[in-house]
Design a protein around this motif. Structure first.
Motif, PDB file in Angstrom:
ATOM      1  N   ASN A 266      10.566   1.944  15.491  1.00 34.62           N
ATOM      2  CA  ASN A 266      10.956   1.921  14.080  1.00 34.62           C
ATOM      3  C   ASN A 266       9.682   1.886  13.242  1.00 34.62           C
ATOM      4  O   ASN A 266       8.877   0.956  13.359  1.00 34.62           O
ATOM      5  CB  ASN A 266      11.834   0.704  13.784  1.00 34.62           C
ATOM      6  N   ILE A 267       9.489   2.912  12.438  1.00 37.96           N
ATOM      7  CA  ILE A 267       8.288   3.036  11.606  1.00 37.96           C
ATOM      8  C   ILE A 267       8.734   3.170  10.149  1.00 37.96           C
ATOM      9  O   ILE A 267       9.413   4.134   9.787  1.00 37.96           O
ATOM     10  CB  ILE A 267       7.445   4.250  12.035  1.00 37.96           C
ATOM     11  N   ARG A 268       8.334   2.216   9.344  1.00 37.42           N
ATOM     12  CA  ARG A 268       8.780   2.158   7.949  1.00 37.42           C
ATOM     13  C   ARG A 268       7.563   2.065   7.031  1.00 37.42           C
ATOM     14  O   ARG A 268       6.694   1.226   7.224  1.00 37.42           O
ATOM     15  CB  ARG A 268       9.694   0.939   7.745  1.00 37.42           C
ATOM     16  N   ASN A 269       7.488   2.967   6.072  1.00 44.36           N
ATOM     17  CA  ASN A 269       6.374   2.941   5.130  1.00 44.36           C
ATOM     18  C   ASN A 269       6.878   3.015   3.693  1.00 44.36           C
ATOM     19  O   ASN A 269       7.898   3.653   3.405  1.00 44.36           O
ATOM     20  CB  ASN A 269       5.393   4.085   5.395  1.00 44.36           C
ATOM     21  N   THR A 270       6.147   2.345   2.813  1.00 46.33           N
ATOM     22  CA  THR A 270       6.471   2.437   1.387  1.00 46.33           C
ATOM     23  C   THR A 270       5.945   3.758   0.848  1.00 46.33           C
ATOM     24  O   THR A 270       5.027   4.367   1.410  1.00 46.33           O
ATOM     25  CB  THR A 270       5.828   1.279   0.608  1.00 46.33           C
ATOM     26  N   LYS A 271       6.533   4.194  -0.274  1.00 54.92           N
ATOM     27  CA  LYS A 271       6.058   5.407  -0.930  1.00 54.92           C
ATOM     28  C   LYS A 271       6.428   5.323  -2.402  1.00 54.92           C
ATOM     29  O   LYS A 271       7.317   4.546  -2.799  1.00 54.92           O
ATOM     30  CB  LYS A 271       6.685   6.653  -0.292  1.00 54.92           C
ATOM     31  N   GLU A 272       5.774   6.096  -3.193  1.00 47.39           N
ATOM     32  CA  GLU A 272       6.066   6.093  -4.616  1.00 47.39           C
ATOM     33  C   GLU A 272       7.325   6.894  -4.899  1.00 47.39           C
ATOM     34  O   GLU A 272       7.652   7.847  -4.187  1.00 47.39           O
ATOM     35  CB  GLU A 272       4.877   6.656  -5.395  1.00 47.39           C
ATOM     36  N   ALA A 273       8.026   6.502  -5.947  1.00 47.34           N
ATOM     37  CA  ALA A 273       9.321   7.109  -6.257  1.00 47.34           C
ATOM     38  C   ALA A 273       9.218   8.606  -6.479  1.00 47.34           C
ATOM     39  O   ALA A 273      10.106   9.371  -6.101  1.00 47.34           O
ATOM     40  CB  ALA A 273       9.939   6.437  -7.487  1.00 47.34           C
ATOM     41  N   GLN A 307      14.411   5.704  -1.905  1.00 45.49           N
ATOM     42  CA  GLN A 307      13.620   5.902  -3.112  1.00 45.49           C
ATOM     43  C   GLN A 307      12.187   5.408  -2.946  1.00 45.49           C
ATOM     44  O   GLN A 307      11.236   6.075  -3.347  1.00 45.49           O
ATOM     45  CB  GLN A 307      14.275   5.189  -4.306  1.00 45.49           C
ATOM     46  N   ASN A 308      12.029   4.236  -2.347  1.00 44.74           N
ATOM     47  CA  ASN A 308      10.702   3.651  -2.206  1.00 44.74           C
ATOM     48  C   ASN A 308      10.253   3.475  -0.758  1.00 44.74           C
ATOM     49  O   ASN A 308       9.181   2.912  -0.519  1.00 44.74           O
ATOM     50  CB  ASN A 308      10.658   2.289  -2.913  1.00 44.74           C
ATOM     51  N   TYR A 309      11.084   3.913   0.173  1.00 48.31           N
ATOM     52  CA  TYR A 309      10.746   3.745   1.583  1.00 48.31           C
ATOM     53  C   TYR A 309      11.095   5.011   2.358  1.00 48.31           C
ATOM     54  O   TYR A 309      12.007   5.747   2.003  1.00 48.31           O
ATOM     55  CB  TYR A 309      11.518   2.562   2.205  1.00 48.31           C
ATOM     56  N   PHE A 310      10.333   5.210   3.418  1.00 56.73           N
ATOM     57  CA  PHE A 310      10.686   6.244   4.385  1.00 56.73           C
ATOM     58  C   PHE A 310      10.708   5.593   5.749  1.00 56.73           C
ATOM     59  O   PHE A 310       9.739   4.927   6.151  1.00 56.73           O
ATOM     60  CB  PHE A 310       9.686   7.400   4.368  1.00 56.73           C
ATOM     61  N   ASN A 311      11.816   5.758   6.474  1.00 55.81           N
ATOM     62  CA  ASN A 311      12.011   5.048   7.726  1.00 55.81           C
ATOM     63  C   ASN A 311      12.285   6.038   8.844  1.00 55.81           C
ATOM     64  O   ASN A 311      13.103   6.959   8.702  1.00 55.81           O
ATOM     65  CB  ASN A 311      13.185   4.075   7.588  1.00 55.81           C
ATOM     66  N   VAL A 312      11.594   5.859   9.954  1.00 56.72           N
ATOM     67  CA  VAL A 312      11.802   6.678  11.165  1.00 56.72           C
ATOM     68  C   VAL A 312      12.354   5.772  12.249  1.00 56.72           C
ATOM     69  O   VAL A 312      11.727   4.764  12.603  1.00 56.72           O
ATOM     70  CB  VAL A 312      10.504   7.345  11.623  1.00 56.72           C
ATOM     71  N   GLU A 313      13.507   6.136  12.794  1.00 54.64           N
ATOM     72  CA  GLU A 313      14.111   5.360  13.873  1.00 54.64           C
ATOM     73  C   GLU A 313      14.275   6.287  15.089  1.00 54.64           C
ATOM     74  O   GLU A 313      15.051   7.239  15.048  1.00 54.64           O
ATOM     75  CB  GLU A 313      15.464   4.800  13.444  1.00 54.64           C
ATOM     76  N   LEU A 314      13.523   5.990  16.124  1.00 52.53           N
ATOM     77  CA  LEU A 314      13.507   6.835  17.316  1.00 52.53           C
ATOM     78  C   LEU A 314      13.937   6.019  18.528  1.00 52.53           C
ATOM     79  O   LEU A 314      13.451   4.911  18.761  1.00 52.53           O
ATOM     80  CB  LEU A 314      12.104   7.396  17.548  1.00 52.53           C
ATOM     81  N   THR A 315      14.852   6.595  19.303  1.00 51.35           N
ATOM     82  CA  THR A 315      15.308   5.979  20.555  1.00 51.35           C
ATOM     83  C   THR A 315      15.191   7.010  21.668  1.00 51.35           C
ATOM     84  O   THR A 315      15.718   8.127  21.540  1.00 51.35           O
ATOM     85  CB  THR A 315      16.758   5.486  20.447  1.00 51.35           C
ATOM     86  N   ILE A 316      14.517   6.640  22.753  1.00 55.11           N
ATOM     87  CA  ILE A 316      14.325   7.556  23.884  1.00 55.11           C
ATOM     88  C   ILE A 316      14.662   6.818  25.190  1.00 55.11           C
ATOM     89  O   ILE A 316      14.026   5.813  25.508  1.00 55.11           O
ATOM     90  CB  ILE A 316      12.882   8.075  23.982  1.00 55.11           C
ATOM     91  N   PRO A 317      15.634   7.300  25.963  1.00 56.40           N
ATOM     92  CA  PRO A 317      15.832   6.753  27.307  1.00 56.40           C
ATOM     93  C   PRO A 317      14.786   7.371  28.257  1.00 56.40           C
ATOM     94  O   PRO A 317      14.965   8.481  28.744  1.00 56.40           O
ATOM     95  CB  PRO A 317      17.261   7.202  27.660  1.00 56.40           C
ATOM     96  N   LEU A 318      13.711   6.663  28.499  1.00 56.75           N
ATOM     97  CA  LEU A 318      12.599   7.214  29.264  1.00 56.75           C
ATOM     98  C   LEU A 318      12.937   7.458  30.734  1.00 56.75           C
ATOM     99  O   LEU A 318      12.305   8.284  31.392  1.00 56.75           O
ATOM    100  CB  LEU A 318      11.379   6.287  29.159  1.00 56.75           C
ATOM    101  N   ASN A 319      13.906   6.747  31.243  1.00 55.98           N
ATOM    102  CA  ASN A 319      14.307   6.920  32.638  1.00 55.98           C
ATOM    103  C   ASN A 319      15.472   7.867  32.789  1.00 55.98           C
ATOM    104  O   ASN A 319      16.005   8.046  33.880  1.00 55.98           O
ATOM    105  CB  ASN A 319      14.662   5.567  33.271  1.00 55.98           C
ATOM    106  N   GLY A 320      15.914   8.474  31.681  1.00 52.96           N
ATOM    107  CA  GLY A 320      17.081   9.347  31.742  1.00 52.96           C
ATOM    108  C   GLY A 320      16.720  10.774  32.111  1.00 52.96           C
ATOM    109  O   GLY A 320      15.597  11.171  32.142  1.00 52.96           O
TER     110      GLY A 320
END
Length: 320
Positions: A266-273, A307-320
């Motif tokens: 989960n990677i979340r960063n602030t940003k300007e509107a 509006q003020n955030y950008f969020n990346v949510e990544l899920t990987i089953p590495l053993n799949g």
């Protein structure tokens, strides 16, 4: 005559008969193979193929009949009694069905083997295509990553910052990793996280107190491997479009966990509107999306643009 000797004689007679008929069956089978191959390759049309197969069967049935009357019965079986006419309909039908069974079984096995080889070849070609595409994507995204990092050092140099030399040293470590490790199909997840730590320390030199970074990891298996440079490019994207496009204080929160083979980032960063309509089709995210599709088709990737955030949510089953 003892029963065992009679049995042996009968087996010898049966084997000799079948060997004699192989003189007809083998050429017929290979002739049918040739016809089917030419038909499948569109070299022969259906009428030509059917006509030639009919002629082959006719010649084979005639040969079987002559062999039966002139070789099998009088010589192999030592039979000299009355026989049916040479072209008896029952004898012809018997030879036809015998040959049809042999040819049908042989052609079926041939087609099954051909289909299996075609699937193997198709799988190999698809694998080569995927590997070529991955090499292209990596070759495209690594210069992009280097370009952004050099921009950071350029910004330090313009400010005549005392940390410029340290930044160059850290960049050399990143380049060494990309040169010697990034070409591997898999690397240790811990090595990828160490690379992210080095990159974060490099970015801290540029932004100093203007950027707050929270980087947390929880890994239950240090021996777990992952495709290289997937995570760091998501982190780099957060810096570039977060603090890199902000005039004020910014923050980036990075949380990476591995639990029983399931990787969650989960990677979340602030940003300007005014940057809310961010172009997600830029080279970095596009490449990462495609690489994830090729390497980890069971992954889940969510890009949440607020509006003020950008969020990346990544899920990987590495053993799949």
């Amino acid at each position: 005559i003892p029963a065992s000797v009679a049995d042996v004689s009968r087996y010898v007679m049966i084997i000799s008969t079948q060997l004699a008929f192989l003189v007809v069956k083998v050429p017929l089978v290979y002739g049918c193979f040739l016809c089917i191959a030419r038909f499948l390759e569109n070299k022969w049309g259906r009428p030509v193929t059917v006509t030639i197969i009919i002629l082959l069967f006719s010649g084979a049935i005639l040969s079987m009949t002559l062999l039966n009357h002139w070789l099998v019965l009088p010589i192999i079986m030592d039979y000299h009694g009355p026989t049916s006419p040479l072209f008896d309909i029952n004898s012809l039908l018997y030879h036809f069905f015998t040959l049809a069974f042999v040819v049908g079984a042989a052609c079926s096995l041939k087609l099954i083997r051909k289909q299996h080889r075609s699937r193997l070849k198709e799988t190999e070609l698809q694998k080569e295509k995927t590997e070529a595409e991955l090499k292209y994507l990596k070759g495209q995204i690594n210069p992009h990553f280097l370009f952004n990092t050099l921009n950071n050092i350029y910004a330090l140099a313009r400010k005549k910052s005392d940390t410029t030399a340290e930044a160059v040293l850290k960049l050399s470590k990143l380049l060494r990793f990309m040169l010697y490790e990034a070409g591997n199909k898999k690397i240790l997840l811990t090595d990828e996280l160490k690379l992210i730590e080095d990159y974060i320390s490099l970015e801290k030199l540029r932004y100093a107190d203007r950027l707050r970074i929270d980087f947390n990891t929880k890994i239950d298996d240090p021996s777990q491997t992952i495709a290289p440079l997937l995570l760091i490019h998501l982190v780099e994207n957060a810096f570039k479009h977060g603090a890199g496009e902000s005039r004020f204080e910014s923050s980036i929160v990075i949380k990476i966990t591995l639990t029983k083979g399931l990787l969650q980032a989960n990677i979340r960063n602030t940003k300007e509107a005014e940057h809310s309509e961010r172009n997600e089709g830029k080279i970095g995210l596009d490449n990462i999306k495609r690489q994830l599709e090729l390497i980890y088709p069971l992954h889940s990737l969510a890009l949440i643009n607020e509006q003020n955030y950008f969020n990346v949510e990544l899920t990987i089953p590495l053993n799949g």
